[in-house]
Design a protein around this motif. Structure first.
Motif, short mmCIF file in Angstrom:
data_model
loop_
_atom_site.label_atom_id
_atom_site.label_comp_id
_atom_site.label_asym_id
_atom_site.label_seq_id
_atom_site.Cartn_x
_atom_site.Cartn_y
_atom_site.Cartn_z
N ASP A 111 35.01 107.70 63.74
CA ASP A 111 34.94 106.34 63.21
C ASP A 111 33.67 106.09 62.40
O ASP A 111 33.56 105.06 61.74
CB ASP A 111 35.00 105.32 64.35
N TYR A 112 32.71 107.00 62.48
CA TYR A 112 31.45 106.85 61.76
C TYR A 112 31.21 108.08 60.91
O TYR A 112 31.51 109.21 61.34
CB TYR A 112 30.27 106.68 62.72
N GLY A 143 33.77 112.54 60.77
CA GLY A 143 33.94 111.13 60.45
C GLY A 143 33.65 110.84 58.99
O GLY A 143 34.34 110.04 58.36
N ILE A 167 36.34 109.19 56.45
CA ILE A 167 36.08 107.90 55.80
C ILE A 167 35.98 108.04 54.29
O ILE A 167 36.56 107.26 53.53
CB ILE A 167 34.80 107.26 56.38
N ALA A 222 31.50 98.90 53.46
CA ALA A 222 30.77 99.78 54.39
C ALA A 222 29.58 99.07 55.00
O ALA A 222 28.87 98.31 54.33
CB ALA A 222 30.31 101.03 53.66
N ILE A 266 24.19 106.74 58.71
CA ILE A 266 25.36 106.35 59.48
C ILE A 266 26.14 105.31 58.67
O ILE A 266 25.57 104.28 58.29
CB ILE A 266 24.99 105.77 60.85
N THR A 267 27.41 105.58 58.42
CA THR A 267 28.24 104.67 57.63
C THR A 267 29.52 104.38 58.40
O THR A 267 30.15 105.29 58.94
CB THR A 267 28.60 105.27 56.26
N ARG A 268 29.93 103.09 58.40
CA ARG A 268 31.17 102.70 59.06
C ARG A 268 32.02 101.88 58.10
O ARG A 268 31.50 101.02 57.38
CB ARG A 268 30.88 101.88 60.32
N ASP A 269 33.33 102.16 58.11
CA ASP A 269 34.28 101.40 57.29
C ASP A 269 34.63 100.10 58.02
O ASP A 269 35.29 100.13 59.07
CB ASP A 269 35.54 102.24 57.05
N VAL A 270 34.17 98.97 57.49
CA VAL A 270 34.43 97.67 58.13
C VAL A 270 35.23 96.77 57.19
O VAL A 270 35.08 95.55 57.18
CB VAL A 270 33.10 96.98 58.53
#
Length: 779
Positions: free
Chosen positions: A151-152, A169, A173, A229, A249-253
């Motif tokens: 997820d990250y 991850g 992503i 992101a 650290i990158t998260r798709d939001v």
């Protein structure tokens, strides 16, 4: 250490030193690998005493698998060939336990140069080995952890921002595999516009300076698609504080972003709805007092007009009356915005309506504006008040004209459309279904977003002072909403504006209205009781009625009116304002007055229709209302219409009935509102019909008999539905004709299972009479 005696002092000293070393196992092997000497260190490490190990082959320290593989012999051979052999491996103690040994084997030479054996030095480095393995295990677990996170996106950057590693991850992503992206710069993931602004380098700079950087924004995947992101950059430094790189650290939001935007839109829509509702209530209150003032002005101006017939006076009086009409129009627009006007919807085809408006639009817009009308084939019908819709179209067209001071093009486009869940941001108050779309597009100056946000608010205008009321769009919006439609604006500065009006589709056929003759209405000699608390309005209307020939009585409130009514004086019509001071309401007064004088006619007047006799923007059934401000002609026509053919007694016969000489038609009127029911019954009695009344379903069934020919009922009854009443009544009297008179739309005939006629409240006497005569004759 046990050894052969020696007389060499140097040798004896070395042997004594070796015997004192306990951290290392130091012993000698023969050229065949047999243990020849043994020191305390060897005994401590391996657990063997000298007597137990001397004379045995040193392979006893090796594991069985190493012996089978020939490792001991290979070590000795390597020492012979290379002058030494060094290795680290597992070795065995006497008790069978293992330890990690650092082993050095050195060949020994005799005085003649021949091989005399080997020196073997062993050190127990198990702690070091275990620590190393712990580090390796920790690194392995961390690597598995990082690679297991999907997820990250977790990856490292060099101090210059170059990607040095890549987890699963990140691949999921961003769409890149590690071999595709390692070695590229961080800016690769940014949108072109953000990269041009230097945002990647700025993030690295802040992280290096402050230790951490966090931001949200659009990022680009391998396939070119964008996602929102949440990104964190942490600076990584060595033990000396030197920057060695960054952890990213990158998260798709994106889903969260969309949800937040939808929530913000919903909140904005709620605030807008609450604001518009508050403004709507305010406009109603303003309209009431404003119309009272206009009534005084108009009434007195018309009275003066009848006295002063010279051209100079007439011209100025006409201008003053025209000004009061403009004021009345403004009040009407306010009520339209507040969705508080009484509409008279009809099934119309908008293509015909626009075609009939062509000449009027061209005259209003002038020669500099080109008007084009585009109509799609198979256009549906819609249910709308055509007169009000014409005003809306004209107002919007004039707005477009003002937005094109140097000329341009106005396009009116009609088409069929469907609003459903795929329609962008469908408001909660708009029902899914089929609509007729009227789009009005200009090539004018357009509106920025901050102007569009307030476009539907009354008195909001971007025009110069004196060039508009700011009510056009708000009136249009209120009318469309009251017509159960939807309205949106699309605009771009310097490119023009499109106003889209969605009106619900109607499957009914268009009925062309017949033109009504407008004869000059005379006055009369009947007696009228005027009940009005505003002295200015009261005196004006009394003089107008007196001028028309009527005998006029007056009262300032409901209590005073009831005193006159109970006095025995002959009164033909009660003309009362709706909003009255004192404990008694005007509607209560009217009910009592009709009971005292059964033949009494009641006409209400008001400057604002959202009150005791109007609900949901529609006049209660059976109630007669003359809205302020009204003209002398309107007052005369309304009163004459109500007093025409007035019966000597209310029920069952009527004097001068329109169908006198014919058998009386028996009608059952059902309405839970007593005033409405009595008013409709009075109206029907005047027309010569025999009338029965009921206030609910149960009473109506008791009144129902074979002699009843027509049922006139409201749909909403306190103990059931008018539709259910009609269904039961038809079972008892199959020849019965049904008319629904309600403030709501009647359902389609195929849904209820029987034929009926319907009239929407408020309705006129002519409308009701025409329906009854059609039902009676079967036309």
């Amino acid at each position: 250490m046990s050894q052969s005696p020696s007389t060499d002092p140097a040798m004896a000293w070395e042997m004594a030193l070796i015997a004192r070393v306990s951290e290392y196992g130091i012993f000698r092997l023969t050229d065949a690998g047999i243990v020849a000497t043994w020191n305390p260190g060897a005994a401590r490490i391996s657990g063997y005493d000298a007597a137990e190990i001397i004379g045995k082959h040193f392979s006893v320290f090796h594991a069985a698998e190493d012996r089978q593989a020939g490792v001991p012999e290979a070590m000795l051979q390597s020492a012979r060939e290379h002058g030494h052999c060094e290795a680290e491996a597992w070795r065995l103690r006497k008790d069978g336990s293992r330890f990690w040994a650092n082993v050095l084997v050195i060949p020994l030479s005799a005085p003649d140069g021949s091989l005399s054996g080997f020196a073997n030095i062993v050190r127990d480095v198990t702690d070091k080995r275990l620590a190393h393995e712990a580090v390796l295990e920790s690194e392995r677990n961390f690597r598995l952890l990082v690679q297991g996170v999907t997820d990250y996106a977790l990856f490292m950057l060099s101090p210059e921002g170059i990607v040095t590693n890549w987890n699963v991850g990140a691949a999921r992503i961003k769409g890149y595999e590690a071999d595709e992206i390692v070695g590229t710069h961080l800016r690769w993931f940014y949108t072109p516009e953000d990269a041009a602004k230097g945002l990647p380098e700025r993030g690295l700079e802040i992280a290096a300076r402050e230790g951490r950087f966090e931001a949200e924004g659009w990022r680009v995947r391998k396939d070119g698609s964008r996602f929102w992101a949440n990104a964190i950059i942490d600076a990584i430094r060595d033990e000396h504080g030197e920057l060695v790189g960054f952890a990213k650290i990158t998260r798709d939001v994106t889903e969260r972003k969309i949800a937040q935007e939808q929530l913000e839109k919903a909140r904005a829509a709620l605030l807008q709805s609450q604001k518009m509702e508050a403004i709507g209530k305010l406009t109603g209150g303003v309209a009431h007092d404003f119309n009272n003032v206009l009534q005084v002005l108009r009434g007195n101006l018309e009275l003066l007009e009848r006295r002063h017939r010279d051209s100079w006076s007439r011209e100025r009086l006409e201008k003053a009356i025209e000004a009061t009409e403009q004021g009345a129009t403004l009040a009407s627009q306010l009520l339209a915005f507040g969705r508080r006007q009484a509409l008279q919807p009809a099934v119309v085809n908008l293509a015909v309506m626009l075609r009939n408006m062509n000449d009027m639009l061209r005259r209003a817009l002038g020669e500099m504006i080109q008007v084009e009308t585009v109509v799609s084939g198979g256009l549906w019908n819609t249910l709308v008040d055509p007169n009000h819709l014409e005003n809306v179209v004209l107002n919007l067209a004039i707005n477009s004209r003002d937005a094109m001071p140097r000329g341009g093009q106005l396009t009116l486009e009609l088409s069929n459309t469907t609003l459903d869940s795929h329609y962008h941001a469908l408001p909660d108050d708009v029902a899914e279904g089929q609509y007729v779309l009227l789009a009005i597009t200009d090539t004018g100056t357009g509106m920025p977003p901050e102007v569009m946000e307030h476009a539907f608010e009354p008195y909001f205008s971007t025009k110069a002072e004196g060039e508009g009321t700011g009510l056009g769009l708000s009136m249009a919006y209120g009318f469309v909403k009251q017509s159960r439609g939807h309205m949106r604006i699309y605009s771009e500065v310097e490119h023009g504006t499109t106003v889209k009006i969605y009106l619900p589709r109607s499957t009914e056929e268009v009925v062309e209205p017949e033109p009504l003759p407008m004869p000059r209405v005379p006055g009369g000699s009947e007696t009228i009781l005027v009940v009005e608390d505003d002295k200015r309005v009261q005196s004006t209307v009394i003089e107008m009625l007196t001028d028309l020939g009527y005998v006029v009585l007056k009262a300032d409130d409901a209590q005073g009116a009831m005193v006159i009514i109970r006095s025995g004086a002959r009164i033909d019509l009660l003309f009362s304002d709706v909003v009255m001071p004192g404990p008694m309401r005007s509607t209560e007064m009217a009910k009592m007055a009709v009971r005292v004088l059964p033949g009494l006619k009641v006409l209400f007047t008001s400057g604002y229709t959202q009150n005791a006799i109007v609900h949901g923007g529609r006049l209660d059934p059976g109630v007669h209302l003359l809205s302020k401000p009204y003209s002398r002609e309107q007052l005369a026509r309304k009163i004459r219409r109500m007093l025409a053919h007035r019966p000597g007694s209310v029920r069952p016969a009527a004097r001068s009935a329109p169908n006198a000489g014919a058998p009386q038609v028996s009608i059952l009127v059902v309405d839970d509102d007593a005033a409405s029911r009595e008013a409709v019954s009075e109206l029907l009695s005047q027309m010569g019909y025999a009338v029965r009344e009921a206030g609910n379903l149960e009473c109506a069934l008791r009144e129902l008999s074979e002699s009843v020919q027509i049922l006139v009922t409201d749909i909403a009854l306190p103990d059931g539905s008018g539709i259910e009443l009609a269904r039961i009544a038809l079972q008892r009297v199959p020849t019965l004709k049904v008319i629904f008179a309600s403030g709501t739309e009647a359902p389609p005939a195929h849904d209820v299972g029987f034929e009926f006629a319907s009239v929407r409240k408020p309705f006129s006497a002519e409308q009701l009479r025409d329906l009854i005569e059609s039902a009676r004759t079967g036309a």
